[in-house]
Write an enzyme that holds these catalytic residues in place. Structure first.
Site, PDB file in Angstrom:
ATOM      1  N   LYS A   1      35.221  42.806  38.403  1.00  0.00           N
ATOM      2  CA  LYS A   1      36.002  43.893  39.007  1.00  0.00           C
ATOM      3  C   LYS A   1      35.338  44.377  40.291  1.00  0.00           C
ATOM      4  CE  LYS A   1      37.694  45.893  34.688  1.00  0.00           C
ATOM      5  NZ  LYS A   1      39.099  45.666  34.488  1.00  0.00           N
TER       6      LYS A   1
ATOM      7  N   GLU B   1      34.474  54.971  39.399  1.00  0.00           N
ATOM      8  CA  GLU B   1      35.685  55.237  40.155  1.00  0.00           C
ATOM      9  C   GLU B   1      36.101  56.686  40.003  1.00  0.00           C
ATOM     10  OE1 GLU B   1      39.001  52.870  38.928  1.00  0.00           O
ATOM     11  OE2 GLU B   1      38.155  51.083  39.875  1.00  0.00           O
TER      12      GLU B   1
ATOM     13  N   HIS C   1      43.969  52.487  26.823  1.00  0.00           N
ATOM     14  CA  HIS C   1      44.011  51.563  27.960  1.00  0.00           C
ATOM     15  C   HIS C   1      44.595  50.210  27.612  1.00  0.00           C
ATOM     16  CE1 HIS C   1      41.773  54.636  29.967  1.00  0.00           C
ATOM     17  NE2 HIS C   1      40.734  54.495  29.176  1.00  0.00           N
TER      18      HIS C   1
ATOM     19  N   ARG D   1      46.737  34.847  35.917  1.00  0.00           N
ATOM     20  CA  ARG D   1      47.418  34.073  34.870  1.00  0.00           C
ATOM     21  C   ARG D   1      48.797  34.683  34.658  1.00  0.00           C
ATOM     22  NH1 ARG D   1      47.183  38.345  31.366  1.00  0.00           N
ATOM     23  NH2 ARG D   1      45.205  39.465  31.394  1.00  0.00           N
TER      24      ARG D   1
HETATM   25  P1  ADP Z   1      40.939  46.468  31.754  1.00  0.00           P
HETATM   26  O1  ADP Z   1      40.685  45.246  32.603  1.00  0.00           O
HETATM   27  O2  ADP Z   1      39.816  46.745  30.795  1.00  0.00           O
HETATM   28  O3  ADP Z   1      42.284  46.460  31.112  1.00  0.00           O
HETATM   29  P2  ADP Z   1      41.774  48.081  34.011  1.00  0.00           P
HETATM   30  O4  ADP Z   1      40.904  48.224  35.187  1.00  0.00           O
HETATM   31  O5  ADP Z   1      42.915  47.130  34.110  1.00  0.00           O
HETATM   32  O6  ADP Z   1      40.867  47.698  32.754  1.00  0.00           O
HETATM   33  O7  ADP Z   1      42.307  49.502  33.570  1.00  0.00           O
HETATM   34  C1  ADP Z   1      43.022  49.672  32.378  1.00  0.00           C
HETATM   35  C2  ADP Z   1      43.704  51.014  32.350  1.00  0.00           C
HETATM   36  O8  ADP Z   1      42.757  52.074  32.500  1.00  0.00           O
HETATM   37  C3  ADP Z   1      44.699  51.252  33.452  1.00  0.00           C
HETATM   38  O9  ADP Z   1      45.949  50.713  33.146  1.00  0.00           O
HETATM   39  C4  ADP Z   1      44.721  52.769  33.529  1.00  0.00           C
HETATM   40  O10 ADP Z   1      45.498  53.299  32.472  1.00  0.00           O
HETATM   41  C5  ADP Z   1      43.305  53.149  33.252  1.00  0.00           C
HETATM   42  N1  ADP Z   1      42.530  53.328  34.500  1.00  0.00           N
HETATM   43  C6  ADP Z   1      41.817  52.402  35.159  1.00  0.00           C
HETATM   44  N2  ADP Z   1      41.240  52.908  36.258  1.00  0.00           N
HETATM   45  C7  ADP Z   1      41.566  54.214  36.312  1.00  0.00           C
HETATM   46  C8  ADP Z   1      41.257  55.308  37.200  1.00  0.00           C
HETATM   47  N3  ADP Z   1      40.485  55.149  38.264  1.00  0.00           N
HETATM   48  N4  ADP Z   1      41.802  56.507  36.921  1.00  0.00           N
HETATM   49  C9  ADP Z   1      42.584  56.695  35.844  1.00  0.00           C
HETATM   50  N5  ADP Z   1      42.892  55.719  34.963  1.00  0.00           N
HETATM   51  C10 ADP Z   1      42.399  54.491  35.188  1.00  0.00           C
END
Ligand code: ADP
Length: 666
Positions: A116, A200, A235, A292
């Site tokens: 990431k 973040e 999440h 993917r």
């Molecule tokens: P993973 O790869 O573990 O699924 P992601 O980066 O795709 O993680 O994030 C998954 C979820 O977490 C997002 O869909 C959102 O709901 C929440 N999320 C991620 N980053 C943030 C952020 N900066 N602020 C608020 N919610 C976040």
């Protein structure tokens, strides 16, 4: 186009890929582990190769065996599905080295998005908007903490190698930072063998909106609208929809173009998804790119009328994209609900079990069911317990959501606990209907969503009693086929000088009810305690057609060794027949009292190990099919031990209690 492809996956996605390949005239090779010997994807494919034992790392993740299977069968390409090896750059390279096409992007693109933090650096350089945050290499706690303090709380700690919401922690104030960092690192290390973190800005009410992109090998790229995946639990996506409510054509274009920029920055090929957080003010930020096909790709297919697997195979075979950006159209609205064997009441604990009864809703242009299981299959501990993806489409969001609710009400699954009722509560939730979406939706509405639909006793119990009687009559007449004229063998209550009155006991909602049914012509007069009703009805296969005061309705009766479930318009009602009391102590048929009568959860152990007990002493309580069952001592003796603890999920037939009857001891 390829002549033959191998699908390096299982379950619904393997079946999904096979369907398209077949339609395109491409032969298919499935791979399978021990546990999947009789799985649907194996039966559907033209050929299938056994690749090892049940645990995924010894089969579906074993690159050498999969490549060997492809070489042996002459497959020209490998479709990895999602999960397993789909985002493994090493596997993509190994395919290339073996002269086999990997249906997906190049290994470098996969590797670039694998971290990431590295992905954010690339996207930042390409001008794609990012959530403010720190994604540097210096991982010292002091640096991470300073980054958080500088950007201001709340912040989100994320595992650089993360996925599936693991290794993620919200931090609301500086004093919580150190503990949260330690916890996120531990979780990340355990899941990904890597504990690098990024920090973040935590957006408090974002939506998860992702763009489907597609690139060919000739420099063409398009975006196929967006999906809203804000309905998440910890999440993880629960219900997805397309298009995203309230996203204007202008915003779609801005997000779509940002997604294309993101993909171009890594020289992308094939199907990919660029995930964004969409903030309340309409600003959006790159989160990550999935290299993917996504689980939720069907909602995009439903609104675009395209087959994304077909596109994947065409691109992999070197063809140009079939459509240009201005030829992509959106029609109507689609939802996808992920149906899982899991227990919503126990924090969504994954469940196992044999699908003793399985009736998905009827498929049509409005309802699509992507599944990899059939009745009788087992949801095992080895893989993700997904049962199906239920997809509903209609011309607008409101109608599509009604379709989804109806289809969920029609989904009948027996033999394991599922999240269907939870999904139904979501699909019929007023705030969801009003599209009040953000990633905190489920948590905020948990009171309404976790509610079980109450069994309307007055209406459901008499119908259940009738169903049980009709079932008994039918099973009885089957058992005595050829002798059915004999009044002595007949299960009907006909007796000389008596009306046709049936008396039996049934258990429903942890209560034993005495039922009396009097057959009057075509009708049945049913009394259960104070409840009484006159109902006409017949059981045709598993369909119960009944008429109650001129109101004709239909329900489905699922019967099995564990009892019955009657699925009707008002929800599901579980009940079972209680054997007649013969005056003897119920020893739970042939010592069966010491094994689990069905799949369920241990609720309580009632005695200490080592206790001497009388016959019939209650020893253990388990819950299954929404009812509690008590296991009792089959004779006087000693409980030497318990083989399960409260909270454990146990399979039907599993031994639960070690018991030595008095007199057996040496
Ligand atoms: P993973 O790869 O573990 O699924 P992601 O980066 O795709 O993680 O994030 C998954 C979820 O977490 C997002 O869909 C959102 O709901 C929440 N999320 C991620 N980053 C943030 C952020 N900066 N602020 C608020 N919610 C976040």
């Amino acid at each position: 186009m390829f002549n033959k492809i191998l699908i390096a996956n299982r379950g619904e996605i393997a079946c999904r890929v096979i369907q398209t390949a077949r339609r395109m005239g491409v032969a298919t090779v499935a791979v399978y582990s021990d546990a999947d010997r009789d799985a649907l994807h194996v039966a559907m494919a033209d050929e299938a190769v056994h690749i090892g034992p049940s645990p995924a790392r010894e089969s579906y993740l074993d690159q050498a065996r999969i490549l060997d299977a492809a070489t042996k069968t002459g497959a020209e390409a490998i479709h990895p599905g999602y999960g397993f090896l789909s985002e493994n750059a090493g596997f993509a390279r190994a395919c290339a080295a073996a002269g086999i096409v990997f249906v997906g992007p190049g290994a470098d693109a996969i590797a670039a998005m694998g971290s990431k933090s590295a992905a954010k650096r690339i996207m930042g350089d390409a001008g794609v908007p990012l959530v403010p945050g720190y994604h540097g290499e210096d991982q010292s706690p002091a640096t991470l903490r300073k980054a958080a303090d500088d950007m201001g709380y709340p912040v989100l700690l994320k595992a650089a190698a993360g996925g599936g919401g693991k290794g993620m922690r919200q931090v609301w104030q500086a004093s919580e930072f150190d503990d949260a960092l330690a916890a996120a690192k531990r979780e990340s290390m355990a899941s990904f063998d890597d504990d690098a973190m990024l920090v973040e800005k935590y957006l408090t009410q974002p939506r998860h909106v992702e763009i489907q992109v597609f690139f060919d090998h000739h420099g063409n790229g398009v975006y196929l609208a967006e999906r809203d995946c804000s309905l998440q639990r910890r999440h993880q996506k629960v219900i997805e929809e397309a298009p995203a409510p309230g996203v204007s054509e202008a915003l779609r274009k801005r997000m779509g173009e940002a997604a294309l920029d993101a993909a171009r920055a890594i020289d992308y090929r094939g199907a990919g998804t660029v995930e964004f957080l969409l903030d309340v003010d309409g600003s959006f930020y790159f989160m990550e790119m999935n290299t993917r096909l996504q689980v939720e790709h069907p909602v995009t297919e439903m609104i675009t009328g395209l087959d994304l697997v077909q596109w994947q195979l065409e691109v992999a075979a070197g063809q140009t994209l079939p459509l240009a950006q201005d030829e992509v159209t959106i029609t109507g609205h689609a939802f996808e609900a992920r149906i899982y064997a899991e227990d919503a009441e126990q924090d969504f604990l994954p469940a196992t079990g044999t699908l003793s009864f399985l009736r998905p809703p009827v498929e049509s242009q409005h309802v699509r069911v992507d599944t990899g299981v059939v009745e009788g299959d087992e949801i095992s501990v080895y893989y993700d317990p997904m049962i199906a993806k239920l997809v509903a489409w209609d011309e607008n969001r409101d109608r599509a959501l009604s379709r989804l609710g109806r289809a969920l009400a029609d989904y009948r699954i027996g033999g394991t606990v599922t999240n269907v009722e939870f999904l139904y509560n979501l699909a019929t939730n007023a705030a969801f209907r009003a599209a009040e979406l953000d990633t905190g939706f489920i948590e905020r509405h948990s009171d309404e969503l976790y509610q079980r639909r109450a069994v309307d006793r007055e209406r459901q119990v008499p119908v259940a009693a009738l169903a049980l009687l009709l079932w008994r009559q039918r099973e009885g007449s089957v058992a005595t086929f050829g002798e059915s004229q004999s009044p002595w063998r007949s299960q009907s209550a006909w007796r000389l000088n008596q009306g046709a009155v049936h008396r039996f006991a049934m258990a429903c909602q942890e209560e034993t009810l005495d039922v009396c049914v009097e057959q009057v012509g075509d009708s049945y007069h049913i009394s259960v305690g104070e409840i009484s009703a006159t109902i006409g009805g017949e059981l045709d296969g598993d369909a119960l057609l009944y008429d109650w005061q001129g109101h004709r309705q239909r329900a489905t009766l699922a019967g099995g060794p564990d009892g019955f479930t009657l699925y009707g318009a008002a929800g599901a009602c579980h009940f079972r027949e209680v054997p007649p009391d013969t005056g003897e102590a119920d020893h739970g048929a042939d010592d069966g009292g010491l094994v689990a009568p069905m799949n369920g959860t241990i609720v309580a152990l009632l005695v200490e190990p080592g206790t001497a007990v009388e016959a019939d002493t209650p020893l253990l309580v388990m819950e299954a099919m929404k009812m509690e069952h008590t296991l009792r001592a089959p004779a006087a003796g000693t409980v030497t031990g318990f083989l399960a603890a409260p909270g454990d999920l146990v399979d039907g037939g599993a031994a639960l209690i070690e018991f030595t009857p008095t007199g057996d001891s040496e």
